[in-house]
Every structure is written in structure tokens, then in C-alpha cells.
Enzyme design. Sequence first.
Site, PDB file in Angstrom:
ATOM      1  CD  GLU A 282      -2.908   0.550   2.320  1.00  0.00           C
ATOM      2  OE1 GLU A 282      -3.884  -0.195   1.902  1.00  0.00           O
ATOM      3  OE2 GLU A 282      -2.990   1.516   2.842  1.00  0.00           O
ATOM      4  CD  GLU A 285      -2.242   1.154  -4.502  1.00  0.00           C
ATOM      5  OE1 GLU A 285      -3.391   0.380  -3.348  1.00  0.00           O
ATOM      6  OE2 GLU A 285      -3.751   1.529  -4.802  1.00  0.00           O
ATOM      7  CB  CYS A 309      -6.952  -2.242   6.199  1.00  0.00           C
ATOM      8  SG  CYS A 309      -5.195  -1.992   5.918  1.00  0.00           S
ATOM      9  CB  SER A 329      -5.137   1.427  -1.352  1.00  0.00           C
ATOM     10  OG  SER A 329      -4.142   0.280  -1.739  1.00  0.00           O
ATOM     11  CE  LYS A 368     -10.397  -7.922   8.401  1.00  0.00           C
ATOM     12  NZ  LYS A 368      -9.771  -6.978   6.900  1.00  0.00           N
ATOM     13  CD  GLU A 371     -11.273  -8.325   3.396  1.00  0.00           C
ATOM     14  OE1 GLU A 371     -11.198  -9.143   4.638  1.00  0.00           O
ATOM     15  OE2 GLU A 371     -10.955  -7.512   3.025  1.00  0.00           O
ATOM     16  CD  GLU A 376     -14.156  -9.469  -4.716  1.00  0.00           C
ATOM     17  OE1 GLU A 376     -15.695 -10.442  -4.854  1.00  0.00           O
ATOM     18  OE2 GLU A 376     -14.723  -8.623  -4.197  1.00  0.00           O
ATOM     19  CB  CYS A 525      -9.719  -3.774  14.196  1.00  0.00           C
ATOM     20  SG  CYS A 525      -8.986  -3.507  12.502  1.00  0.00           S
TER      21      CYS A 525
END
Lengths: 595, 393
Positions: A282, A285, A309, A329, A368, A371, A376, A525
Site C-alpha cells: 500500500e 502504491e 484494510c 487502494s 471479515k 470479505e 473475488e 478494529c
Amino acid sequence: MSKINLTIDHIQVSVDKGATILEAAKKLNIKIPTLCYHEDLCVAGNCRVCVVEQMGSDRLVPSCATPASEGMEILTNSLKVRNARKSVIELLVSEHRAECTRCYKNGVCELQHLSSEYLIGEDGLIDLVALKNYTIDYFSPSIIKDDSKCIRCQRCVRSCDQLQNIGALSVAYKGEKMKIASFFEKPMYEVVCTNCGQCVNRCPTGALIERNYIDEVWSAINNPQKHLVVQTAPAVRIALGEALGMESGNIVTGRMVAALRRLGFDSVLDTDFTADLTIIEEGNELLQRLKGALVDKDPEVKLPMTTSCSPGWIKYIEHMYPQLLPNVSTAKSPQQMFGALVKTYYANKIKVDPEDIVSVSIMPCTAKKYEANRPEMHSSGYKDVDLVLTTRELARMIEQAGIDFKALENEEFDSFMGVSSGAAVIFGATGGVMEAALRTAYEIVTGREVPFDGLNITPVRGMDEVKEAAIKIENPLPEWSFLDGVELKTCVAHGLANAKKVMDSVVNGKAQYHFIEIMACPGGCLGGGGQPIPTNMEIRKRRTEAIYREDEGMPIRKSHENPEVVKLYEEFLKKPLGHKSHELLHTTYTPRNRY
Amino acid sequence: MAKKNLQRLDLIFKNEQDGEQILTKTFKRSNQDIVNDLIISGLKGRGGAGYPTGLKWKLASEAEGDFKYVICNADEGEPGTFKDREILSQVPVKVLIGMAVCAKVIGAHEGYIYLRGEYKFLVEPLTEIIDDFHVLLNKIGFDFRVKIFLGSGAYICGEESALFESMEGHRGEPRNKPPFPTQAGYRKMPTVINNVETLAHTYSIFKYGPDKFKDLGVQDSRGSKVFSVSGDTPIPGIYELEFGMSLQKFVEDFGDGDAKAVQVGGASGFCVPRKKFENTKIGYQGKLTGVSLPTGGSMMIFNSSRSMYNVLHNYLEFFVEESCGQCTPCRVGTQQLLLGIEAVKKGEKSSEYLEKLLGLAENMRVTAKCGLGQSVANSFSSIVENFKEEMIY
């Protein structure tokens, strides 16, 4: 500030003007039971469990919603109060599917506690649940919504509206039909729900729970054909103890590792490893985007760049600001980078067929789970992360296994993919990703450490809703000379209500940031929807302190100095943003409907 | 069938053409004098709760806020009440004058009539009258505009704080009190919210003075009241009567000769059985008036052919549907009362279960968040206690 004097149960107490009766009682250590009240949320005053008697008043008053006034005489446990309170609890039990022994929240349900405390018996009121057609929404991989257990306290509604400014849940209908519903009562996975689980964390009953995968994990553990790999997120190690009878603020990393090994995982690894990897990808990037925007003036390159994240944040921006998806990102979250590497690089390294690997992650998060189930997230050729457990689920497994958690000796993570830096640990707190990224990016660009005492970038820390920090880049290394004199502007927000403020200012052009960190949950988190219950500002602050303590105690403080990460690039990835990275560590996003 | 000697008054509905004159005269007086007159008159809210009107205006005038509002509560939804509709149809200017004077006293420039959704047919004629009234206000140089806000049909929105929520575009749910509307009402600003009839009465007080108003009625209940009379009566309709009338006299005048009970104040009011007619007066509760029953004006007469179980069942069905659902006692309690009397009637629960339900009703009265949930016990307890055998057999 002027003081108010009153008596509660004949004891004098003095409180600030504006304080409620409930707060005054707390000062005297008098416990008034509550249900709809939650310290993080605005006062609703709708469950009526906290009613108290105000001398001179015929009706009872809700202590959570009534300000203390001068000379007030309050009784919290008179017969009138007890009768009324018992009656209210009895009413709630009558509309609640009270099959406690078969409920996921058995033992931790607030209504169950009250019912037991007030001796609600068998000969009660008519069971209303039997008369209604309730449905259970179990279509989401993250959250199960069971209306038959809902007591309409609206904590979920207020969490979703006030903390997250989403409104995926709201009140529908009136009278006997009144219920908490999503848009047109669609399943949760079809609406704007970000799966953040803040509602789950605050639901007093079993009406909103995480979808648990405990039995699936046990099955996998006990399947001799399978190689079980587990990764643990940064925020789990500073909160897990709370769910196992310890005070908040304890760091239990070593005990957690020991417990996971005893549960039967073949390899106990660390999401922190891929948190460090995320920073490399990241960070690079960001630098590439800066070059594209500042040197090449490429209109396709979007700034500010935001972090990626937090899966709650990703789903949020997909719904609410789809036009800004090019700003996010492309780096996957640490969990998914880990998953993709486990079934490729790691499998190859330990000579196990990826088909036989079950990749489990322990997360402070309910999003999560969603996710891991995104289509994908199969870049290894398999489902990258098979099963996601929350901190709470792990605690439950440790209890099931009969492990005396407090008595465990500390153990170390396995290697490879078990070593991490302090920069990775602070991913668990709001501002942590920003701080970790700056520690690395600044050093890449200038060859020097960030100019903050002890590497502690304090402006991005703490519980302020939106934090801003700017670092001026001076005397960069030759290849980064275009950044000379550039003031790198950053912004950090936690909780989606705050994210909205920041993104609105990006949309209307008021903000000129380069890099934005967003975490979906209050405090980051560590305040995630999958963390131990209860949560409040005090608890989140103690978890935060623990995280920064853990960082300070780490021998390596910067992601790019993680030796295993360095080795991973040498052996496998070759270079940041390289071909392999793009294949395994980066992803794409999907615009979604706004309802 | 013509009835003799009805103790009727003709104050409210008297068609007076001197609106402009009364308005001009009143505007010349000091705010304090106007408030004092209202306090002296003893006028109390006619929506049912009976809060002293003068005091309400005084508190709002003293409250601080960037804006202030005057709202006329015309969300007339109590079963058996239809008087506000008539007042707004026949003498709307009196209501508007009351609103304008209130605006002057408290310092408001915006007023709203929150009109019950079912009274949509009144929007057009009212709008015309409001437009004319604005011309009059311009003439006397007072900056005040009245708008109509049409409700959507929920009974709970007649509760003042739910009404504000509804106007603000939220769910119609009552707020926690305090703060009260005079401190933080519509848009959290100081607000006077008065019933249609209350505002119409202020006109009479401005015109005839507080003493004349005070001469009517009894101790704690001054002036006249408009009643909506329905049920087993040969002459249903709207009647303006003096406060303090006994129910005995009332059924003599309005009943069909066979009245066994009168429901005073609608579904949220009290049921009075025949044996208590003599000793019950119509008026606000007070020390000197003895057993007296407040009412928004609904008077339902039931004769001996009526089943009081059916009456109560009907009221409870209404509450089960019209509770906003927010607070536990009202949302769940109403359902339990309804199912409870059904179970007793069917024999699924023993008659002792009625005692449990009476206890529940009392707990609802002391714990519910707003007047709706608190007042369910009124009709429930008074009907169950007075007609227990009808509940069981």
C-alpha cells in the site's frame, strides 16, 4: 458547573447539572437495571426497565432519560418500582422467543439475566411469539437476524444510525407489528449493511448475532486429511482476555498462541505478518500514485488514496460513494493477503496440497466473514480464507476445549509468516495503519526515520473523530526528488459516521488530502463488531493503550524491517506491486445499490 | 325526538364578525396582561390533559430560542371525538386569532395547524381563510404566517411530542420529557401547542374578559366545553356545555332512558357505570370537585343492550394497532390485555387472570412513556372493575 443535590434511596448525592438519575445512582454504586440504554448511544428511554420512583410523582420516571433536579428524592427499589419493573420484564419475555437453552446468547443475554434476577416464572403472560409469523434472516455470511428474539430496544438502530450513519436497520410499522427492519425487509446481505457488527455487539439478546463457524472449525481440526492454518488479527490479542474472565487492557498474545495450538491448529500464524506486507504494497502504491499525479499528471491516477484494510469500510464505500472506488487502494486486507499466500507460497514451502489446507482466521470483526466469502477472493485458485471466527467465537472454543486460559504459558507464533513488527500491531487501533505506512513510506523516500520521538506519530492516535496530520518531505533520496518540499497531508477517521464527514469533504473538494485511513468501527478494529461484549469508550481506550504497549515492546517497529517480509519478496514476490503481487495481493471493487 | 331544557351554551360556535376588532384590541395590550387574563380565566387545555393555558404561554414567552412556534393541534383522533372538525369548519378565525395572539406573546413568526389526515377536505376552505387572515395580519403589521401540516393517520401523532417528530419528518414517536414543548418543542425550539378548542376559547376571553369565562363552570374546571356525544342517544352531535355537570343530568338530557354506562373521554377515558352517574361530574380532576373526569370531549353512551366486553375489546384492538410500538408497556401491554380478556372469555384462563391484567394495566399506567400507554388503564380498569361478570360470562 453548578451542582444538583438529590437523594437516592435516602442517600445524599451531588451531581453536575444535566446528569441523569441513572448517572447519579452510579455515583453511589447503586445499580439500576437497564436494557435499551448503552453508553455509546443516545438515550432512548423506551424499554422502561430502569424506571424509579420520584417522591411526589404518581408515575415512575425512566432514570436513563430523566435529568436529576434539585431536591429530588428517588427510590430505586420500592415495592412500586419492583412491581413495575418486574411487569416490564415479564412483558419483554412474553414477546421474546425464550428458548434460552438453545440460544447462542445463552448465559450472556441481558434479558435472561433480568428475567432470572426478577424471578419471572412459568405462570406468566400469554406467549406472543407463537402468534406471530417470524422469519430468521440467515442469508448473510456475517450476521443472523432473528426477529422472534427482538425486544425492540433499538440499540441496533441507534448503532447503525448514530455510530455508522447508515440506517441499514430502522423501525418499521407501529403497534403490535412494530419491528426492526431493513429496507423493504430485504435480507441483510442485499441492503446497505456493511456487516460491521456494531449492532451485534450491542444487541442485548440473541436477535442479532454473528454467524458462527465454530462447529465447521472443529470438524476441520478433527479431519486428519486437513492441514489447519490459523491467522490472528492484531486487535484480537488485546481483547480476547476480556471474554475469558480477564480485565480489559490485558495483552494475551502468548496465551492466545498457546490456546490455538492446544485447540489443534497445525500452524499458528499471524495476520500481523501480512499487515506488514500490506504496508509495503500500500505504501508503494501511494508513492506510485503520488508520482503519477505530481510528475506524470496522469488524470487516471486518483488521490487521495484511502486504505482498504477494513471490509466494513469497503462495503460502505461500494454502496455510498461508488464514484470514489478508484481512490481506494487496490491492496487486499491483511486477512486476504494472508489467505492468498497460505494456499500458494506457504503450501509450496511446506509441501502440502493447497486443497488439503483449511485456512482459518480469528478476527475482531464480523465483516471479515463477508470479505472471505467475496467471489473475488479466490486468487490462490481456492477459497483463500475458508473460515472466519470472531474474537468471541475463539473464546467460546477455548471454553469448550476446557482450557484454563489464565493458566497458560506464553508461546511463540510458528514460522514462516509468524513474525511481525510493532507497525503491524497498531493496525488494530484507529490511526495505526496511517502510522505504520508513514514509518515505512517516509523512510523509503528520505532514507531517514519519521521525525517523531520514538517513531510514535501521536497526531494520528487517539479517539478524536477525525484526525489530520501533515509531514513535510525534505531532502528526499534522488529517485524521489519530485517529492521535495511536498507536505504529505493525511487524514484518519474511525466509525462510518466520521468516514462520511471525511468523504463528503473529499467529494465537495474542501479537503486536499493525499492519504486517508478509514476504519469502519469506533476506535478501529479494537472496537470491532466481533470483539468481546460489552464495549464502551473506557474499554476501547484500555484496549488502545494495550496495543501501543505491544508496539513499544516489539524488537522491530517498522514493516519494511520485518525479515520474513523481506525474505518473502526475495523468494516469491520479487518486488512490491510486481506481477505476483497483482495476482495475489491486489483486488477490485464493486459498485452497489444505495439501500 | 326533541329534548327539553338542554343546558347548552353558545360561546364557541357563535358566529361573530368582529375578528379584526378583537385582534387589534388585543394586540394593543401588553403580553403580561394577556397572559394574566388567561391565568385568571382558569382556561385549561381542551385536548384532555388540562394544562393551564396561560401558564403554558408564559413559560414559552420566557423560554429562550432562536425561533419559537405556535402549533394548533387538530389531530383529532380520539375515538368518539369530532368537535375540532366542527370548530375548524364553523369558526376557524377564532382559532387563528388565538394563534396570532399567542405568537405575539411568545415571539413566534410561524404557526402550524397540524390537521388530522382524515380531515383533508378542510385544507381547501382553511387555506382560503388563512390567506385572508394573513392579509389582516399585514394590515396590523404583525409578521406571522400560518401553514397547514397534514397528518398521515397515526393516532399517536396527536401526542404533542410525537406530533413534532412527525412534522420534522421522523417516525411519530413520543419523546422523553422533560424537556417539555415550551422549552424544546418543534425543531427543539420553544413551542406552544394548543388544542383547537383551547385556542377558540382564548378568543372569547379576549373579547369578554376573563371574569365572564371564569363565571362558567366549577372550582377547578372553568368555562364551557364542547362535547361530542355519540352512542345510544337519540340526539348525537356536538354540544357546548358548562363544566361541572353530573353524569346523571347528562344521561337524562342525552341518553335514551336506558343508559348503563358512559365512556367519558373516549377510548383513553373512563367508563362510568349507572350506579356512579349521580356522584360523577364532568370536569378536570381537582380537590373540590369530588369525583370528576377529565375529557377531550368524547361522551359515548351505552345502553343495556351493549356488551361491555365488546366495548373494551374494541378499544383494546384500537390501542394494539395505534401504539407507536416504542415503549414496552404500551406495545406489549396492550397486546397482553387484549389477548388476556379473550382468553378469560373463552375459558382458557381463569377469572383470576383478570386480577393479573388489572395489575398489568396499573403498571402500564405508571411506566409507559406517553399518555397513550398511560391511559389504557383508564378504560381497561374502569370497565373490568365495573363489569367483571360481562368479562367472564
